[in-house]
Design an enzyme around this catalytic site. Sequence first.
Site: not given
Ligand code: GLN
Length: 303
Positions: A63, A66, A188, A239, A257
Amino acid sequence: MDIQNLLEDITGAVQPQIGQGQVAGYIPQLGAVDPHQFGISLVTKDGEVFSAGDAHVEFSIQSISKVFALALVLSSDGDGIWKRVFREPSGNPFNSLVQLESEDGIPRNPFINAGAIVVTDRLLSLTGDAAGAVRALMRRESGNALVDTDHRVATSELESGHRNASLAHFLASCGNLENPVDEVLESYAQQCALAMTCQDLALAARFLASNGLGAEGELVLSPAQTKRINAVMLTCGTYDAAGEFAYRVGLPGKSGVGGGIVAVVPGKCAISVWSPGLGRSGNSVAGVAALDEFTTRTGWSVF
Ligand code: GLN
């Protein structure tokens, strides 16, 4: 301040936290990563680099991508994205479905999965290759032309990504996707599966600490856009633990993650930490502890 010494001290101080938490087994390839690793890198706004621990080991940025996708959309498309994504903290897990339905398919912010899928969709419309655009930005800003997608991780995420597929289909049903669901999900997954080191990431995030000024002297974002993206990182980047992260670390930050976190001391430096064990909200346990140590010892928080 002796930054090298500081990073080595912090690496020593967080040893008890390394290996705590859970690796992100819901993406099978990430579940196979050794949790007993920790790296930290800091890049000053003038480009000086300091690193300690496993700062040269590649990991899946997930993420954290992003932030960079949003930067590309804001820089080429201005504020239009804010008609399709809010910028309020969600208070919910990053892959939650509930809020999206009650808020008619407008995701709470660009850093939860639903919001990031919308941003990637826009980037795909703007460039024809969203993951390629994020990769090119990463290569240019990190100075590492070898930065690339780990296709095993991308495939693993696509094969097991039922939640993201449901988010994307719901967005499409509300008219909030411009491209076919499968193409958006593939872009994505590929941007999330970029493999980078702490040092690559800290270098790539330097523009966020320098009013938008990039590695080659170009403006990645305007100073005002840089201020705004840092604000969204502070309020939404970790988050449903964004409040706790602000309390402990007090910096704009974005986690993934894969266990990485990028944090920004505006006007001073970008820091990247990595350790694969995650707490309940999906943020690296040792990574948050290291950033807590960093701002507590230096006083370099925004508060
Ligand atoms: N690619 C992961 C997902 O979409 C990214 C989530 C994350 O890093 N929080 O679940």
